[in-house]
Design an enzyme around this catalytic site. Structure first.
Site, PDB file in Angstrom:
ATOM      1  N   ALA A  34       0.833  -1.199   0.000  1.00 33.40           N
ATOM      2  CA  ALA A  34       0.000   0.000   0.000  1.00 33.40           C
ATOM      3  C   ALA A  34       0.876   1.260   0.000  1.00 33.40           C
ATOM      4  CB  ALA A  34      -0.916   0.000   1.212  1.00 33.40           C
ATOM      5  N   ASP A  37       2.287   1.706  -3.427  1.00 31.69           N
ATOM      6  CA  ASP A  37       1.259   2.260  -4.321  1.00 31.69           C
ATOM      7  C   ASP A  37       1.087   3.763  -4.100  1.00 31.69           C
ATOM      8  OD1 ASP A  37       0.822  -0.182  -5.390  1.00 31.69           O
ATOM      9  OD2 ASP A  37      -1.058  -0.582  -4.317  1.00 31.69           O
ATOM     10  N   GLU A 114     -13.354 -15.488  -9.683  1.00 29.13           N
ATOM     11  CA  GLU A 114     -12.296 -16.303  -9.086  1.00 29.13           C
ATOM     12  C   GLU A 114     -11.595 -15.500  -7.990  1.00 29.13           C
ATOM     13  OE1 GLU A 114      -9.663 -17.617 -12.271  1.00 29.13           O
ATOM     14  OE2 GLU A 114     -11.371 -17.628 -13.646  1.00 29.13           O
ATOM     15  N   LYS A 116      -8.648 -13.645  -6.217  1.00 28.12           N
ATOM     16  CA  LYS A 116      -7.366 -13.091  -6.686  1.00 28.12           C
ATOM     17  C   LYS A 116      -6.311 -13.521  -5.684  1.00 28.12           C
ATOM     18  CE  LYS A 116      -5.147  -8.748  -7.968  1.00 28.12           C
ATOM     19  NZ  LYS A 116      -3.899  -9.410  -8.235  1.00 28.12           N
ATOM     20  N   TYR A 230      -5.069 -21.219 -12.973  1.00 32.72           N
ATOM     21  CA  TYR A 230      -6.333 -20.611 -13.385  1.00 32.72           C
ATOM     22  C   TYR A 230      -6.435 -20.271 -14.866  1.00 32.72           C
ATOM     23  CZ  TYR A 230      -3.286 -16.642 -12.389  1.00 32.72           C
ATOM     24  OH  TYR A 230      -2.213 -15.799 -12.342  1.00 32.72           O
ATOM     25  N   LYS A 318     -10.180  -5.115  -6.338  1.00 25.18           N
ATOM     26  CA  LYS A 318      -9.230  -5.184  -5.216  1.00 25.18           C
ATOM     27  C   LYS A 318      -9.905  -4.842  -3.895  1.00 25.18           C
ATOM     28  CE  LYS A 318      -4.927  -4.417  -5.884  1.00 25.18           C
ATOM     29  NZ  LYS A 318      -3.612  -5.031  -5.889  1.00 25.18           N
ATOM     30  N   CYS A 412       4.095  -2.846  37.806  1.00 21.77           N
ATOM     31  CA  CYS A 412       2.815  -2.637  37.130  1.00 21.77           C
ATOM     32  C   CYS A 412       2.631  -1.141  36.892  1.00 21.77           C
ATOM     33  CB  CYS A 412       1.675  -3.168  37.990  1.00 21.77           C
ATOM     34  SG  CYS A 412       0.058  -2.721  37.318  1.00 21.77           S
ATOM     35  N   CYS A 415      -0.330   0.051  39.365  1.00 20.69           N
ATOM     36  CA  CYS A 415      -0.355   0.018  40.833  1.00 20.69           C
ATOM     37  C   CYS A 415       1.044  -0.133  41.429  1.00 20.69           C
ATOM     38  CB  CYS A 415      -1.275  -1.099  41.336  1.00 20.69           C
ATOM     39  SG  CYS A 415      -0.620  -2.743  40.984  1.00 20.69           S
ATOM     40  N   CYS A 430       0.574  -8.868  36.742  1.00 19.73           N
ATOM     41  CA  CYS A 430       0.522  -8.060  37.951  1.00 19.73           C
ATOM     42  C   CYS A 430      -0.226  -8.907  38.982  1.00 19.73           C
ATOM     43  CB  CYS A 430      -0.222  -6.751  37.667  1.00 19.73           C
ATOM     44  SG  CYS A 430      -0.720  -5.933  39.208  1.00 19.73           S
ATOM     45  N   CYS A 435      -5.306  -4.250  42.121  1.00 20.37           N
ATOM     46  CA  CYS A 435      -4.781  -3.309  41.121  1.00 20.37           C
ATOM     47  C   CYS A 435      -5.970  -2.632  40.440  1.00 20.37           C
ATOM     48  CB  CYS A 435      -3.943  -4.071  40.095  1.00 20.37           C
ATOM     49  SG  CYS A 435      -3.552  -3.110  38.632  1.00 20.37           S
TER      50      CYS A 435
HETATM   51  S1  IVH Z   1      -5.801 -13.816 -14.598  1.00 17.81           S
HETATM   52  C1  IVH Z   1      -4.993 -12.367 -18.612  1.00 17.81           C
HETATM   53  N1  IVH Z   1      -6.677 -14.909 -12.394  1.00 17.81           N
HETATM   54  O1  IVH Z   1      -3.110 -11.112 -10.247  1.00 17.81           O
HETATM   55  C2  IVH Z   1      -5.077 -13.007 -17.325  1.00 17.81           C
HETATM   56  N2  IVH Z   1      -4.755 -13.529 -12.261  1.00 17.81           N
HETATM   57  O2  IVH Z   1      -3.056  -8.208 -10.634  1.00 17.81           O
HETATM   58  C3  IVH Z   1      -4.429 -12.266 -16.244  1.00 17.81           C
HETATM   59  N3  IVH Z   1      -3.810 -13.334 -10.017  1.00 17.81           N
HETATM   60  O3  IVH Z   1      -0.558 -11.075 -12.625  1.00 17.81           O
HETATM   61  C4  IVH Z   1      -4.349 -12.954 -14.981  1.00 17.81           C
HETATM   62  N4  IVH Z   1      -5.268 -14.645  -9.025  1.00 17.81           N
HETATM   63  O4  IVH Z   1      -0.532 -12.982 -10.922  1.00 17.81           O
HETATM   64  C5  IVH Z   1      -5.749 -14.110 -12.950  1.00 17.81           C
HETATM   65  N5  IVH Z   1      -7.573 -15.952 -10.542  1.00 17.81           N
HETATM   66  C6  IVH Z   1      -6.634 -15.174 -11.078  1.00 17.81           C
HETATM   67  C7  IVH Z   1      -5.595 -14.593 -10.326  1.00 17.81           C
HETATM   68  C8  IVH Z   1      -4.679 -13.750 -10.964  1.00 17.81           C
HETATM   69  C9  IVH Z   1      -4.193 -13.904  -8.865  1.00 17.81           C
HETATM   70  C10 IVH Z   1      -2.669 -12.427 -10.148  1.00 17.81           C
HETATM   71  C11 IVH Z   1      -1.820 -12.680 -11.375  1.00 17.81           C
HETATM   72  C12 IVH Z   1      -1.802 -11.364 -12.103  1.00 17.81           C
HETATM   73  C13 IVH Z   1      -2.179 -10.408 -11.022  1.00 17.81           C
HETATM   74  C14 IVH Z   1      -2.792  -9.158 -11.614  1.00 17.81           C
END
Ligand code: IVH
Length: 676
Positions: A34, A37, A114, A116, A230, A318, A412, A415, A430, A435
């Protein structure tokens, strides 16, 4: 342009370069994602306003790369793309609208949802079913060849399909997934590091990255990494045109696919699922930092194309970051109701997941010592869900040398009593039962919901009453007078009346609630209910032996001893006396009593009875005045034995305790009835 803006941009570039190098090459960042970013976005905004600031080497001018000098390079069969991000429902709706505009009118989009996965990308190549290569993402075109390391990860099949009945592997298959640690494996790994007096890992993703990029695959083999797959990057001899079919195919081939992945017919269905995902996040076996939404029809995904390195056909929603790094400014010490001293970190305020955090628990002194956390350290702080924020660990690489070790206090802070530590115990405490902080914490717990549920008595009032010397323990709350209340700051007639009405009502709480409110370590409402049901009154619990407490379902040896010791303590005895004198009900509700034929008799049950369940047999005994315990001793009157008895029958024979069956028990109950 002002000099300070030019200077700030240069500073940001330099900092970001260092962070990128540490993150990608050394796998040892000194700031949280964070924080990175934040710096990156600041630079991007400056550059957007003053484009003349952009230098060719600015971190904003390139896509990330994690190539390292230690590995041979491999060219990926196609670009290893990334994802654009969404942070709100509106962002998701805008994403779909943009896509629909690019597609023929009337196109209907279906999706997969799915997790992440918070790991690092891996690209695996199979030829005629054999794993021939494993590579990192690298710069998206070229990756590091980490095949020997990948081979050590058990979740990655060396040959597909793992189950031959699931068809045949295509001639060539290149899949993409994520290498990571399951949460519990990561915790175990850190435990092992502590046992071997090695530094612990602060962040699972970075630790996974470090493990995958080891020069010696024997080191990787000692790390409990896993991988979820995936996607398909390239294939020969395979024609699948839906993402959902791909996930099923990957599962059939024997890859680990996140079981929570799902198909949804519309984006609104997906949007409805998001709150569920946010709340299940902390229950999942693995770390996620969001969810990925993918257009299911791969023909449409191709048609939509790519912007930069992000395909239009997928988006990452996110979640708010749960971790951040900040400075540990000082440590203070909390004292709990049992006297336990808990170190608490005072932090330079940091924004995590929507709130400003300036304080976090350091758990206990073992934790501080094992992780070698020091005042002045940059520490990683986690705040997940409802859990109180806690310090994950120090970023050792960020040390300047001025950091100071943390020691338990000698006295403590509330106290001034010398702090103690029991031999072999982790905690410092303590020992002073008077206390003020201990009394306050205990009284505050005593009045809380689920305990005595004392409406009208809040923490502030309790503090005032302790400060004024009106109460010395929670039981004294029952003898506070109206006059005393009216003298307290902020107390008018109405507030005093509410207080007194609350106190009056609390005298009639169910026994289990009274037991819970006593604040015995390890006795929450479930154990309190078991104690109340089994023994029926505070008097009976006070008089019970450790064995009798131990015999209660759900109470083990250590807890039984602890409960027994609590009641044996004269201080607690005094509290109970005061509660009794105040008229607090210390008995359970009347139980169904059929008779007292078995009064004074103790039974132990073993094996399966012909018609009664164990609970029914116990109820029959108790309804006739008998008691059921779990272990056989000389004091046991009868062992009630059914089929397949355990060692309790042997013990009964050894001690000469009579063994009876279900019929005998019925006869005992009846015989007594007819003789009356
Ligand atoms: S799909 C074109 N599926 O997230 C397809 N990515 O922020 C692109 N990631 O680089 C990726 N879980 O390393 C996909 N279920 C998921 C994912 C996933 C984690 C990661 C992946 C990607 C990053 C992007």
């Amino acid at each position: 342009m002002q000099d300070d803006i030019i200077r700030r941009a240069a500073e940001l570039r330099e900092q970001l370069h260092e962070h990128i190098y540490r993150y990608n090459v050394l796998s040892s960042p000194i700031v949280s994602d964070a924080e990175y970013d934040r710096l990156y976005n600041e630079l991007r905004e400056l550059e957007a306003e003053y484009p003349e600031l952009i230098t060719p080497d600015s971190p904003t001018q390139r896509a990330g790369s994690d190539l390292s000098e230690d590995f041979a390079k491999v060219r990926h069969p196609g670009p290893i793309l990334s994802l654009s991000n969404a942070y709100s429902v509106e962002d998701l709706q805008a994403w779909e609208e943009r896509n629909l505009k690019l597609l023929p009118a009337g196109t209907e989009l279906t999706y997969t949802l799915e997790p992440k996965l918070d790991g690092l990308t891996i690209v695996l190549t199979y030829e005629n079913g054999l794993l021939v290569q494993g590579a990192t993402r690298g710069n998206g075109e070229i990756g590091d060849d980490v095949t020997p390391n990948v081979r050590t990860i058990r979740a990655i099949p060396l040959r597909i399909p793992v189950d031959k009945s699931k068809g045949e592997a295509p001639e060539r298959l290149v899949v993409r997934g994520e290498v990571m640690y399951l949460k519990q494996d990561f915790e175990r790994l850190n435990q092992r590091q502590i046992e071997q007096e090695l530094p612990t890992f602060i962040n699972a993703r970075n630790a996974a990255s470090g493990a995958l990029k080891q020069k010696d695959s024997r080191v990787t083999a000692t790390r409990p990494l896993t991988a979820f797959i995936y996607g398909i990057v390239d294939s020969r001899g395979l024609a699948l045109d839906k993402q959902w079919d791909i996930l099923e195919f990957l599962r059939d081939m024997g890859f680990q696919v996140a079981p929570e992945s799902a198909f949804y017919p519309t984006l609104s269905d997906i949007i409805q699922q998001i709150p569920t995902w946010e709340s299940r996040r902390n229950q999942l076996e693995y770390e996620i930092d969001g969810v990925v939404i993918k257009v299911n029809d791969l023909g449409i995904v191709r048609e939509l194309g790519v912007v930069g390195k992000d395909p239009r056909g997928a988006v990452a929603y996110k979640f708010a970051a749960q971790e951040a790094s900040t400075r540990l400014e000082s440590v203070s010490f909390n004292v709990g109701r049992t006297g336990r001293v808990v170190p608490n970190a005072n932090l330079q305020p940091v924004f995590i997941g929507g709130v400003t955090v300036s304080s976090a628990t350091l758990h206990n002194f073992d934790f501080v010592r094992n992780l070698d956390i020091r005042v002045g350290d940059t520490v990683v702080v986690k705040r997940s869900g409802d859990v109180i924020p806690y310090v994950v660990g120090p970023i050792v690489e960020a040390r300047t040398g001025d950091e100071q070790p943390i020691h338990p206090p000698e006295r403590c802070p509330f106290c001034d009593t010398p702090i103690m530590q029991d031999e072999g115990a982790v905690d410092y405490y303590c020992p002073n039962v008077y206390c003020p902080e201990r009394v306050y914490r205990q009284a505050d717990f005593f009045v809380s919901r689920g305990a005595m549920d004392l409406d009208g008595v809040g923490g502030q009032t309790i503090k005032l009453l302790i400060e004024q010397g009106i109460i010395k323990d929670e039981a004294d709350l029952f003898s506070v007078t109206r006059e005393q209340l009216l003298e307290l700051e902020g107390f008018a007639e109405k507030k005093a009346d509410n207080f007194l009405a609350g106190i009056e009502a609390a005298k009639n709480r169910p026994l289990a609630q009274v037991i819970t409110a006593l604040g015995i370590d390890g006795v929450g409402s479930t154990i309190a209910t078991a104690l109340a049901n089994a023994l029926g009154s505070i008097d009976a619990i006070e008089a019970a032996s450790v064995e009798e407490i131990d015999a209660i379902e759900g109470i083990g040896d250590v807890l039984a001893q602890n409960i027994h010791d609590w009641f044996a303590d004269p201080y607690h005895h005094g509290v109970l006396e005061k509660l009794r004198a105040a008229g607090v009900r210390m008995q359970g509700e009347a139980r169904v009593v059929a008779g007292d034929q078995l009064a004074g008799m103790t039974f132990v049950l073993t094996g399966t009875l012909p018609t009664l369940t164990r609970d029914e047999a116990a109820a029959l005994i108790e309804a006739h005045g008998g008691k059921v315990t779990s272990s056989v001793s000389k004091k046991t009157s009868y062992v009630l034995m059914g089929d397949s008895p355990g060692s309790k029958a042997d013990k009964a024979r050894q001690l000469g305790v009579p063994i009876i069956g279900e019929d005998d028990l019925r006869r005992l109950v009846r015989a007594a009835e007819t003789s009356q």
